[in-house]
Design a protein around this motif. Structure first.
Motif, PDB file in Angstrom:
ATOM      1  N   VAL A   1      -7.539   3.474   4.140  1.00  0.00           N
ATOM      2  CA  VAL A   1      -6.521   2.423   4.154  1.00  0.00           C
ATOM      3  C   VAL A   1      -7.173   1.105   4.565  1.00  0.00           C
ATOM      4  O   VAL A   1      -6.947   0.059   3.951  1.00  0.00           O
ATOM      5  CB  VAL A   1      -5.376   2.783   5.128  1.00  0.00           C
ATOM      6  N   ILE A   2      -7.999   1.190   5.613  1.00  0.00           N
ATOM      7  CA  ILE A   2      -8.688  -0.019   6.072  1.00  0.00           C
ATOM      8  C   ILE A   2      -9.632  -0.532   4.981  1.00  0.00           C
ATOM      9  O   ILE A   2      -9.731  -1.740   4.746  1.00  0.00           O
ATOM     10  CB  ILE A   2      -9.447   0.271   7.393  1.00  0.00           C
TER      11      ILE A   2
ATOM     12  N   GLU B   1       5.063  14.759   4.294  1.00  0.00           N
ATOM     13  CA  GLU B   1       4.108  15.841   4.085  1.00  0.00           C
ATOM     14  C   GLU B   1       4.503  16.684   2.877  1.00  0.00           C
ATOM     15  O   GLU B   1       3.656  17.180   2.147  1.00  0.00           O
ATOM     16  CB  GLU B   1       4.052  16.712   5.339  1.00  0.00           C
TER      17      GLU B   1
ATOM     18  N   ARG C   1       5.283   8.331   2.629  1.00  0.00           N
ATOM     19  CA  ARG C   1       5.497   9.604   1.944  1.00  0.00           C
ATOM     20  C   ARG C   1       5.494  10.694   2.998  1.00  0.00           C
ATOM     21  O   ARG C   1       4.841  10.560   4.029  1.00  0.00           O
ATOM     22  CB  ARG C   1       4.354   9.850   0.964  1.00  0.00           C
TER      23      ARG C   1
ATOM     24  N   CYS D   1       0.379   5.115   0.220  1.00  0.00           N
ATOM     25  CA  CYS D   1      -0.673   6.094   0.501  1.00  0.00           C
ATOM     26  C   CYS D   1      -0.086   7.486   0.670  1.00  0.00           C
ATOM     27  O   CYS D   1       1.033   7.641   1.136  1.00  0.00           O
ATOM     28  CB  CYS D   1      -1.412   5.728   1.787  1.00  0.00           C
ATOM     29  N   ASP D   2      -0.900   8.467   0.337  1.00  0.00           N
ATOM     30  CA  ASP D   2      -0.503   9.848   0.588  1.00  0.00           C
ATOM     31  C   ASP D   2      -0.493  10.118   2.079  1.00  0.00           C
ATOM     32  O   ASP D   2      -1.237   9.488   2.838  1.00  0.00           O
ATOM     33  CB  ASP D   2      -1.474  10.799  -0.113  1.00  0.00           C
ATOM     34  N   TYR D   3       0.301  11.092   2.467  1.00  0.00           N
ATOM     35  CA  TYR D   3       0.479  11.381   3.899  1.00  0.00           C
ATOM     36  C   TYR D   3      -0.839  11.758   4.568  1.00  0.00           C
ATOM     37  O   TYR D   3      -1.182  11.266   5.635  1.00  0.00           O
ATOM     38  CB  TYR D   3       1.497  12.516   4.070  1.00  0.00           C
ATOM     39  N   GLY D   4      -1.586  12.604   3.915  1.00  0.00           N
ATOM     40  CA  GLY D   4      -2.775  13.158   4.572  1.00  0.00           C
ATOM     41  C   GLY D   4      -4.034  12.314   4.447  1.00  0.00           C
ATOM     42  O   GLY D   4      -5.085  12.699   4.936  1.00  0.00           O
ATOM     43  N   LEU D   5      -3.917  11.186   3.788  1.00  0.00           N
ATOM     44  CA  LEU D   5      -5.100  10.361   3.548  1.00  0.00           C
ATOM     45  C   LEU D   5      -5.719   9.892   4.854  1.00  0.00           C
ATOM     46  O   LEU D   5      -5.018   9.464   5.764  1.00  0.00           O
ATOM     47  CB  LEU D   5      -4.700   9.137   2.714  1.00  0.00           C
ATOM     48  N   HIS D   6      -7.040   9.960   4.926  1.00  0.00           N
ATOM     49  CA  HIS D   6      -7.719   9.459   6.125  1.00  0.00           C
ATOM     50  C   HIS D   6      -7.527   7.956   6.230  1.00  0.00           C
ATOM     51  O   HIS D   6      -7.686   7.222   5.265  1.00  0.00           O
ATOM     52  CB  HIS D   6      -9.213   9.815   6.080  1.00  0.00           C
ATOM     53  N   TYR D   7      -7.242   7.566   7.457  1.00  0.00           N
ATOM     54  CA  TYR D   7      -6.885   6.170   7.726  1.00  0.00           C
ATOM     55  C   TYR D   7      -8.000   5.194   7.346  1.00  0.00           C
ATOM     56  O   TYR D   7      -7.739   4.052   6.994  1.00  0.00           O
ATOM     57  CB  TYR D   7      -6.552   6.084   9.211  1.00  0.00           C
ATOM     58  N   GLU D   8      -9.263   5.642   7.406  1.00  0.00           N
ATOM     59  CA  GLU D   8     -10.354   4.716   7.114  1.00  0.00           C
ATOM     60  C   GLU D   8     -10.264   4.175   5.681  1.00  0.00           C
ATOM     61  O   GLU D   8     -10.675   3.043   5.429  1.00  0.00           O
ATOM     62  CB  GLU D   8     -11.706   5.380   7.353  1.00  0.00           C
TER      63      GLU D   8
ATOM     64  N   LEU E   1       0.842  -1.188   0.000  1.00  0.00           N
ATOM     65  CA  LEU E   1       0.000   0.000   0.000  1.00  0.00           C
ATOM     66  C   LEU E   1       0.880   1.240   0.000  1.00  0.00           C
ATOM     67  O   LEU E   1       1.772   1.370   0.829  1.00  0.00           O
ATOM     68  CB  LEU E   1      -0.883   0.027   1.248  1.00  0.00           C
TER      69      LEU E   1
END
Lengths: 152, 167
Positions: B130-131, B161, B159, B121-128, B119
Protein backbone atom coordinates in the motif's frame (compact mmCIF):
# COMPACT_ATOMS: atom_id res chain seq x y z
CA UNK A 1 79.94 13.42 37.18
CA UNK A 2 76.49 13.15 35.74
CA UNK A 3 73.84 15.22 37.33
CA UNK A 4 70.71 13.17 37.78
CA UNK A 5 67.57 15.11 37.27
CA UNK A 6 65.14 14.60 39.98
CA UNK A 7 62.06 12.98 38.65
CA UNK A 8 58.81 14.63 39.53
CA UNK A 9 56.27 12.36 41.02
CA UNK A 10 53.42 11.86 38.55
CA UNK A 11 54.08 11.99 34.85
CA UNK A 12 52.67 15.14 33.37
CA UNK A 13 51.22 14.41 29.95
CA UNK A 14 49.62 17.07 27.84
CA UNK A 15 45.93 16.59 28.41
CA UNK A 16 44.65 19.29 26.07
CA UNK A 17 44.29 17.28 22.81
CA UNK A 18 42.56 14.44 24.58
CA UNK A 19 40.10 16.74 26.28
CA UNK A 20 39.48 18.52 22.99
CA UNK A 21 38.63 15.26 21.29
CA UNK A 22 36.49 14.04 24.15
CA UNK A 23 34.44 17.20 24.17
CA UNK A 24 34.00 16.96 20.45
CA UNK A 25 32.73 13.41 20.79
CA UNK A 26 30.36 14.43 23.55
CA UNK A 27 29.04 17.28 21.46
CA UNK A 28 28.54 14.91 18.52
CA UNK A 29 26.56 12.35 20.50
CA UNK A 30 24.58 15.03 22.29
CA UNK A 31 23.43 16.55 19.04
CA UNK A 32 22.40 13.20 17.61
CA UNK A 33 20.59 11.85 20.59
CA UNK A 34 16.84 11.70 20.42
CA UNK A 35 14.53 10.84 23.21
CA UNK A 36 11.47 10.16 21.09
CA UNK A 37 11.56 6.44 21.72
CA UNK A 38 8.27 6.53 23.56
CA UNK A 39 6.44 6.51 20.26
CA UNK A 40 8.45 3.86 18.55
CA UNK A 41 8.53 0.18 19.07
CA UNK A 42 11.13 -2.35 18.05
CA UNK A 43 8.50 -4.84 17.03
CA UNK A 44 7.20 -2.69 14.25
CA UNK A 45 9.15 -2.73 11.04
CA UNK A 46 7.84 0.21 9.09
CA UNK A 47 7.41 -0.04 5.35
CA UNK A 48 10.04 1.77 3.31
CA UNK A 49 9.37 4.66 1.03
CA UNK A 50 11.70 7.04 -0.74
CA UNK A 51 9.17 9.85 -0.41
CA UNK A 52 8.73 9.57 3.33
CA UNK A 53 9.86 13.01 4.36
CA UNK A 54 9.83 14.00 8.00
CA UNK A 55 7.18 16.67 8.54
CA UNK A 56 8.45 20.25 8.54
CA UNK A 57 6.50 21.19 11.61
CA UNK A 58 5.36 18.97 14.45
CA UNK A 59 1.82 17.80 13.97
CA UNK A 60 -0.96 19.40 15.88
CA UNK A 61 -2.50 16.97 18.36
CA UNK A 62 -0.79 13.80 17.21
CA UNK A 63 -2.13 10.44 18.24
CA UNK A 64 0.06 7.47 17.46
CA UNK A 65 -1.38 4.05 16.82
CA UNK A 66 1.06 1.25 16.24
CA UNK A 67 -0.16 -1.78 14.40
CA UNK A 68 1.77 -5.02 14.75
CA UNK A 69 1.91 -7.74 12.14
CA UNK A 70 -0.26 -9.89 14.42
CA UNK A 71 -3.12 -7.47 14.04
CA UNK A 72 -2.96 -5.88 17.46
CA UNK A 73 -2.66 -2.19 18.21
CA UNK A 74 -0.07 -0.80 20.57
CA UNK A 75 -1.51 2.30 22.08
CA UNK A 76 -0.52 4.17 25.23
CA UNK A 77 1.69 1.33 26.34
CA UNK A 78 -0.95 -1.32 26.01
CA UNK A 79 -1.57 -3.96 23.43
CA UNK A 80 -5.18 -4.17 22.38
CA UNK A 81 -6.91 -6.12 19.64
CA UNK A 82 -8.19 -4.04 16.74
CA UNK A 83 -11.85 -4.45 17.64
CA UNK A 84 -11.14 -3.30 21.20
CA UNK A 85 -9.59 0.01 20.22
CA UNK A 86 -12.88 1.91 20.27
CA UNK A 87 -13.01 2.74 24.02
CA UNK A 88 -9.43 4.03 23.91
CA UNK A 89 -10.21 6.31 21.00
CA UNK A 90 -13.36 7.48 22.73
CA UNK A 91 -11.26 8.43 25.74
CA UNK A 92 -8.84 10.34 23.51
CA UNK A 93 -11.74 12.16 21.93
CA UNK A 94 -13.12 13.10 25.32
CA UNK A 95 -9.71 14.44 26.33
CA UNK A 96 -9.61 16.52 23.17
CA UNK A 97 -13.12 17.78 23.74
CA UNK A 98 -12.25 18.78 27.29
CA UNK A 99 -9.47 20.88 25.74
CA UNK A 100 -12.04 22.54 23.46
CA UNK A 101 -10.72 20.75 20.42
CA UNK A 102 -12.44 18.50 17.99
CA UNK A 103 -11.37 15.00 17.11
CA UNK A 104 -11.23 16.12 13.49
CA UNK A 105 -8.36 18.48 14.35
CA UNK A 106 -6.19 15.69 15.62
CA UNK A 107 -3.94 13.70 13.36
CA UNK A 108 -3.83 9.97 13.83
CA UNK A 109 -0.38 8.67 13.02
CA UNK A 110 -0.54 5.08 11.92
CA UNK A 111 2.68 3.17 12.31
CA UNK A 112 1.82 -0.15 10.85
CA UNK A 113 4.14 -3.05 10.36
CA UNK A 114 5.10 -3.72 6.77
CA UNK A 115 3.51 -7.15 6.80
CA UNK A 116 0.34 -6.13 8.58
CA UNK A 117 -2.82 -6.81 6.65
CA UNK A 118 -4.20 -3.83 4.78
CA UNK A 119 -7.70 -4.80 5.83
CA UNK A 120 -6.71 -4.43 9.46
CA UNK A 121 -5.19 -1.02 8.80
CA UNK A 122 -8.48 -0.05 7.23
CA UNK A 123 -10.37 -1.38 10.22
CA UNK A 124 -8.25 0.82 12.47
CA UNK A 125 -8.98 3.80 10.25
CA UNK A 126 -12.65 2.98 10.41
CA UNK A 127 -12.58 2.70 14.19
CA UNK A 128 -10.99 6.17 14.25
CA UNK A 129 -13.61 7.51 11.89
CA UNK A 130 -16.29 6.22 14.20
CA UNK A 131 -14.82 8.53 16.83
CA UNK A 132 -14.75 11.40 14.33
CA UNK A 133 -11.04 11.38 13.65
CA UNK A 134 -10.50 12.48 10.07
CA UNK A 135 -6.86 13.17 9.46
CA UNK A 136 -4.48 10.30 9.14
CA UNK A 137 -0.79 10.04 8.53
CA UNK A 138 0.65 6.77 7.37
CA UNK A 139 4.17 6.53 8.60
CA UNK A 140 6.97 5.03 6.60
CA UNK A 141 10.70 4.83 6.93
CA UNK A 142 12.88 6.83 4.63
CA UNK A 143 14.60 4.86 1.95
CA UNK A 144 17.40 5.72 -0.41
CA UNK A 145 15.83 7.75 -3.19
CA UNK A 146 15.84 6.44 -6.71
CA UNK A 147 16.14 8.97 -9.44
CA UNK A 148 13.57 8.87 -12.15
CA UNK A 149 14.50 10.72 -15.30
CA UNK A 150 12.09 13.56 -15.84
CA UNK A 151 12.13 13.17 -19.64
CA UNK A 152 9.30 10.69 -19.93
CA UNK B 1 67.05 39.48 54.70
CA UNK B 2 63.81 38.36 53.28
CA UNK B 3 63.85 36.29 50.17
CA UNK B 4 61.21 37.54 47.86
CA UNK B 5 59.34 34.97 45.91
CA UNK B 6 57.41 37.43 43.80
CA UNK B 7 59.95 37.48 41.03
CA UNK B 8 59.53 33.77 40.43
CA UNK B 9 55.76 33.55 40.84
CA UNK B 10 55.06 33.85 37.10
CA UNK B 11 57.16 30.81 36.32
CA UNK B 12 55.32 28.57 38.72
CA UNK B 13 52.82 26.32 37.03
CA UNK B 14 49.34 26.22 38.43
CA UNK B 15 48.35 22.60 38.89
CA UNK B 16 44.77 21.94 37.86
CA UNK B 17 43.01 18.89 39.15
CA UNK B 18 42.14 17.19 35.91
CA UNK B 19 41.06 13.83 37.27
CA UNK B 20 37.49 14.64 38.38
CA UNK B 21 36.75 16.49 35.18
CA UNK B 22 38.03 13.67 33.03
CA UNK B 23 36.04 11.19 35.08
CA UNK B 24 32.84 13.09 34.47
CA UNK B 25 33.61 13.73 30.84
CA UNK B 26 34.17 10.05 30.21
CA UNK B 27 31.00 9.18 32.05
CA UNK B 28 29.08 11.55 29.84
CA UNK B 29 30.76 10.17 26.77
CA UNK B 30 29.89 6.62 27.72
CA UNK B 31 26.28 7.61 28.43
CA UNK B 32 25.88 9.21 25.02
CA UNK B 33 27.57 6.32 23.25
CA UNK B 34 25.34 3.78 24.96
CA UNK B 35 22.14 5.65 24.18
CA UNK B 36 23.15 6.31 20.62
CA UNK B 37 21.04 4.62 18.05
CA UNK B 38 21.10 5.24 14.37
CA UNK B 39 17.53 5.79 13.34
CA UNK B 40 16.43 6.26 9.82
CA UNK B 41 14.16 9.21 9.48
CA UNK B 42 10.49 8.55 9.36
CA UNK B 43 8.00 10.44 7.30
CA UNK B 44 4.29 10.61 6.84
CA UNK B 45 1.84 10.30 4.02
CA UNK B 46 -1.22 12.29 4.78
CA UNK B 47 -4.53 10.85 3.87
CA UNK B 48 -7.78 12.51 4.61
CA UNK B 49 -10.76 10.31 5.20
CA UNK B 50 -13.71 12.49 6.11
CA UNK B 51 -16.74 10.81 7.55
CA UNK B 52 -19.31 9.41 5.20
CA UNK B 53 -21.82 12.06 6.13
CA UNK B 54 -19.41 14.85 5.36
CA UNK B 55 -18.50 13.48 1.96
CA UNK B 56 -22.10 13.93 0.74
CA UNK B 57 -21.79 17.68 0.90
CA UNK B 58 -18.23 17.77 -0.41
CA UNK B 59 -17.88 19.75 -3.62
CA UNK B 60 -17.82 17.55 -6.70
CA UNK B 61 -14.33 16.85 -7.97
CA UNK B 62 -13.76 17.72 -11.59
CA UNK B 63 -11.88 14.51 -12.23
CA UNK B 64 -13.34 11.29 -10.86
CA UNK B 65 -10.90 9.52 -8.54
CA UNK B 66 -8.37 7.27 -10.16
CA UNK B 67 -9.12 3.84 -8.86
CA UNK B 68 -6.06 1.82 -8.02
CA UNK B 69 -6.81 -1.79 -7.31
CA UNK B 70 -4.26 -3.93 -5.52
CA UNK B 71 -4.85 -7.65 -5.50
CA UNK B 72 -3.23 -9.94 -3.00
CA UNK B 73 -2.05 -13.50 -3.26
CA UNK B 74 -2.82 -16.03 -0.57
CA UNK B 75 0.24 -15.10 1.46
CA UNK B 76 -0.39 -11.38 1.31
CA UNK B 77 2.04 -10.74 -1.50
CA UNK B 78 1.11 -8.49 -4.34
CA UNK B 79 -0.68 -10.37 -7.10
CA UNK B 80 -1.81 -7.60 -9.37
CA UNK B 81 -2.10 -3.86 -9.81
CA UNK B 82 -4.65 -2.16 -11.94
CA UNK B 83 -5.52 1.43 -12.59
CA UNK B 84 -9.17 1.63 -13.48
CA UNK B 85 -9.70 -1.29 -15.81
CA UNK B 86 -6.15 -1.46 -16.96
CA UNK B 87 -3.79 -4.04 -15.50
CA UNK B 88 -0.27 -2.87 -14.78
CA UNK B 89 2.93 -4.76 -14.24
CA UNK B 90 4.67 -2.70 -11.62
CA UNK B 91 4.51 0.41 -9.50
CA UNK B 92 6.84 2.09 -11.99
CA UNK B 93 4.13 1.50 -14.59
CA UNK B 94 1.56 2.93 -12.24
CA UNK B 95 3.63 6.04 -11.72
CA UNK B 96 4.12 6.45 -15.48
CA UNK B 97 0.37 6.11 -16.03
CA UNK B 98 -0.44 8.63 -13.33
CA UNK B 99 2.12 11.03 -14.78
CA UNK B 100 0.59 10.62 -18.23
CA UNK B 101 -2.88 11.32 -16.88
CA UNK B 102 -2.27 14.28 -14.61
CA UNK B 103 1.27 15.56 -15.09
CA UNK B 104 3.30 16.93 -12.21
CA UNK B 105 1.59 19.11 -9.65
CA UNK B 106 3.51 22.27 -10.33
CA UNK B 107 0.76 24.83 -9.87
CA UNK B 108 -1.97 24.85 -7.25
CA UNK B 109 -4.70 24.54 -9.87
CA UNK B 110 -3.05 21.85 -11.94
CA UNK B 111 -4.66 18.54 -12.70
CA UNK B 112 -2.50 16.66 -10.23
CA UNK B 113 -3.45 18.97 -7.38
CA UNK B 114 -7.13 18.37 -8.12
CA UNK B 115 -6.99 14.69 -8.84
CA UNK B 116 -7.68 12.04 -6.31
CA UNK B 117 -6.62 8.45 -5.96
CA UNK B 118 -8.73 5.80 -4.39
CA UNK B 119 -6.93 2.72 -3.20
CA UNK B 120 -8.89 -0.45 -3.28
CA UNK B 121 -6.93 -3.23 -1.62
CA UNK B 122 -7.54 -6.83 -0.74
CA UNK B 123 -7.94 -7.59 2.94
CA UNK B 124 -4.87 -9.74 3.31
CA UNK B 125 -2.50 -7.58 1.30
CA UNK B 126 0.72 -6.69 3.08
CA UNK B 127 0.68 -3.09 4.11
CA UNK B 128 4.08 -2.35 2.55
CA UNK B 129 2.53 -2.65 -0.90
CA UNK B 130 0.00 0.00 0.00
CA UNK B 131 2.83 2.34 0.92
CA UNK B 132 4.57 1.45 -2.35
CA UNK B 133 1.41 2.34 -4.24
CA UNK B 134 1.04 5.61 -2.33
CA UNK B 135 4.68 6.39 -3.07
CA UNK B 136 4.13 5.69 -6.75
CA UNK B 137 1.16 8.00 -7.10
CA UNK B 138 2.24 10.78 -4.78
CA UNK B 139 5.45 11.82 -6.42
CA UNK B 140 8.91 10.96 -7.62
CA UNK B 141 12.49 12.04 -7.27
CA UNK B 142 14.05 14.00 -10.06
CA UNK B 143 17.16 16.13 -9.96
CA UNK B 144 17.46 15.70 -6.22
CA UNK B 145 14.04 17.03 -5.39
CA UNK B 146 10.61 15.59 -5.04
CA UNK B 147 8.18 16.30 -7.85
CA UNK B 148 4.73 15.87 -6.36
CA UNK B 149 1.98 14.09 -8.22
CA UNK B 150 -1.34 13.35 -6.59
CA UNK B 151 -1.60 14.23 -2.92
CA UNK B 152 -5.27 13.43 -2.35
CA UNK B 153 -5.30 9.81 -1.44
CA UNK B 154 -8.10 7.87 0.11
CA UNK B 155 -9.08 4.30 0.70
CA UNK B 156 -12.04 2.61 -0.87
CA UNK B 157 -14.44 1.02 1.60
CA UNK B 158 -12.58 -1.93 3.07
CA UNK B 159 -13.01 -5.37 1.68
CA UNK B 160 -13.75 -8.03 4.18
CA UNK B 161 -11.97 -11.29 4.73
CA UNK B 162 -14.89 -13.10 3.10
CA UNK B 163 -14.34 -11.08 -0.08
CA UNK B 164 -10.78 -12.27 -0.21
CA UNK B 165 -11.84 -15.89 0.19
CA UNK B 166 -14.50 -15.57 -2.47
CA UNK B 167 -12.21 -13.79 -4.90
Amino acid sequence: MKILRRKRDGVEGDMTPMIDMTFQLIAFFMVLINFTEAETNERIRLPLSELAKPPDAPLDQPLTLQLTDEGTVLFAGEEVPVDGIGPYLLRERQVLESLNKKAADATVIIRADRSAKTGIVQEVIQACQDQQFEKFALRAKQEEAQEIPSGD
Amino acid sequence: MKIRHSGRAGEEKIELQMTPMIDIVFQLLIFFIMTFKIVQLEGDFNIKMPLAAASDVAPPVSIPPLKVRLRAGDDGSLAGISLGERALNSFTDLRAQVMAIVGPATAPGSAAAEAEVELDCDYGLHYEHVIEAITAVSGYYSGGEVIPLIQNIKFAPPRTEQDAEAG
